[in-house]
Motif scaffolding. Sequence first.
Motif, short mmCIF file in Angstrom:
data_model
loop_
_atom_site.label_atom_id
_atom_site.label_comp_id
_atom_site.label_asym_id
_atom_site.label_seq_id
_atom_site.Cartn_x
_atom_site.Cartn_y
_atom_site.Cartn_z
N ALA A 83 1.22 -1.39 -0.11
CA ALA A 83 0.12 0.11 0.03
C ALA A 83 1.27 0.96 -0.03
O ALA A 83 0.33 2.49 -1.24
N ASP A 84 1.62 1.14 0.68
CA ASP A 84 3.11 2.58 0.90
C ASP A 84 3.67 2.25 -0.35
O ASP A 84 3.49 3.90 -0.87
N ALA A 85 3.95 1.26 -1.13
CA ALA A 85 4.29 1.59 -2.68
C ALA A 85 3.29 2.04 -3.65
O ALA A 85 3.26 3.35 -4.39
N GLU A 86 2.36 1.90 -3.61
CA GLU A 86 1.11 2.33 -4.04
C GLU A 86 0.85 3.67 -4.52
O GLU A 86 0.66 4.51 -5.46
N ASP A 87 0.58 4.58 -3.06
CA ASP A 87 0.37 5.62 -2.74
C ASP A 87 1.34 6.38 -3.31
O ASP A 87 1.53 6.69 -4.32
N ILE A 88 2.54 6.30 -3.23
CA ILE A 88 3.84 6.96 -4.00
C ILE A 88 3.67 6.79 -5.76
O ILE A 88 3.70 8.01 -5.95
N ALA A 89 3.58 4.91 -6.22
CA ALA A 89 3.28 4.94 -7.46
C ALA A 89 2.38 6.38 -8.04
O ALA A 89 2.01 7.55 -8.76
N GLN A 90 1.50 6.46 -6.97
CA GLN A 90 -0.15 7.16 -7.31
C GLN A 90 0.60 8.79 -7.12
O GLN A 90 -0.25 9.98 -7.84
N GLU A 91 0.66 9.00 -6.44
CA GLU A 91 1.36 10.54 -5.96
C GLU A 91 2.02 11.34 -7.12
O GLU A 91 2.24 11.62 -7.72
N ALA A 92 3.08 10.25 -7.41
CA ALA A 92 4.56 10.48 -8.55
C ALA A 92 3.59 10.65 -10.35
O ALA A 92 3.79 11.52 -10.82
N PHE A 93 2.34 10.57 -10.12
CA PHE A 93 1.20 10.63 -10.92
C PHE A 93 0.80 11.85 -11.46
O PHE A 93 0.47 11.82 -12.09
N THR A 94 0.16 12.23 -10.30
CA THR A 94 -0.64 13.49 -9.76
C THR A 94 0.56 14.44 -10.25
O THR A 94 -0.42 15.13 -10.52
N ARG A 95 1.70 14.28 -10.02
CA ARG A 95 3.49 15.25 -9.80
C ARG A 95 3.31 15.11 -11.75
O ARG A 95 3.15 16.39 -11.84
N VAL A 96 2.71 13.87 -11.87
CA VAL A 96 3.26 14.17 -13.68
C VAL A 96 1.78 14.98 -14.56
O VAL A 96 1.97 15.77 -15.29
N TRP A 97 0.67 14.90 -13.74
CA TRP A 97 0.34 15.20 -14.34
C TRP A 97 -0.18 16.79 -14.01
O TRP A 97 -0.13 17.47 -14.87
N THR A 98 -0.17 17.32 -13.32
CA THR A 98 0.08 18.25 -12.49
C THR A 98 0.94 19.62 -12.65
O THR A 98 1.08 20.92 -13.00
N HIS A 99 2.21 18.31 -12.96
CA HIS A 99 3.68 18.93 -13.86
C HIS A 99 4.15 19.02 -14.49
O HIS A 99 5.39 18.99 -15.74
N ALA A 100 3.27 18.25 -15.99
CA ALA A 100 3.57 18.27 -17.17
C ALA A 100 3.55 19.99 -18.12
O ALA A 100 4.51 19.26 -19.39
N ALA A 101 2.90 20.60 -17.43
CA ALA A 101 3.55 22.03 -18.44
C ALA A 101 5.04 22.49 -17.95
O ALA A 101 5.22 23.33 -19.45
N VAL A 102 5.12 22.34 -17.39
CA VAL A 102 7.16 22.13 -17.20
C VAL A 102 7.88 21.60 -17.14
O VAL A 102 9.35 21.44 -17.70
N TRP A 103 7.62 19.70 -17.44
CA TRP A 103 8.51 18.91 -18.06
C TRP A 103 9.00 19.87 -19.51
O TRP A 103 7.69 19.92 -20.91
N GLN A 104 10.33 19.79 -19.87
CA GLN A 104 10.74 20.16 -20.99
C GLN A 104 11.37 18.51 -21.88
O GLN A 104 12.36 18.34 -21.18
N PRO A 105 10.86 18.20 -23.20
CA PRO A 105 11.51 17.29 -23.57
C PRO A 105 12.75 17.80 -24.46
O PRO A 105 13.07 18.75 -23.78
N GLY A 106 13.80 17.09 -24.29
CA GLY A 106 14.86 16.87 -24.54
C GLY A 106 16.09 17.60 -23.46
O GLY A 106 17.00 17.17 -23.46
N ARG A 107 15.65 17.63 -21.79
CA ARG A 107 16.19 18.13 -20.86
C ARG A 107 16.38 17.17 -20.49
O ARG A 107 17.14 16.32 -19.75
N ALA A 108 15.46 15.88 -20.15
CA ALA A 108 15.77 14.71 -19.61
C ALA A 108 14.67 13.83 -20.43
O ALA A 108 13.56 14.61 -20.78
#
Length: 191
Positions: free
Chosen positions: A43-68
């Motif tokens: 459950a702890d690992a699942e929570d972390i994985a879900q939170e990571a994708f929440t961050r992906v959704w909320t920070h998608a606009a700041v991700w820069q292709p080519g940088r990483a």
Amino acid sequence: MTPTDEQLMTAIATGDQRAFATLVTRHLPRAYAIARRFFAQRADAEDIAQEAFTRVWTHAAVWQPGRAQFTTWLQRIVVNLCLDDLRRHKHRAEQDIDSLLEELLDPTADTAGAVAQAREAAEIQRVVQRLPEKQRMAVLLCYFDEHSNPQAAALMGIHSKALEGLLGRAREQLRRWLPKSLSPRHEEKQR
């Protein structure tokens, strides 16, 4: 034609939920696997994985292709969330060995060898959890997750030489803490 991670991230930045679902389907197992290395409880690992994708959704606009690469960026998010959670919940550092043993054992295999192997894996996991955070992260990324030293250093945001120092100190600690029967049987992998 299958869209690339970069194309999906561009679509996600505009609010495309289908692109997000595709990206989650593609990378959730890996995010969970990384988090699982840090936590005995699923459950702890699942929570972390879900939170990571929440961050992906909320920070998608700041991700820069080519940088990483997206995968590197996602792994960095997961590792940082794991470390943050471990800092907030120090009691999790002492893993519940019984639950880990139960999970490692194959319910259909009731052999002495399987039990011994599960106990050995649980002991190694317990000892690795005792390492200081940065040493533990270096060991988990390099030995359990099989990242190269440069990849692990990038995920941790440190220089490769600093990572090598962390791994050296971690190996020294593990040699002292692990019973002789569990000590590493081979020298460090060349990377």
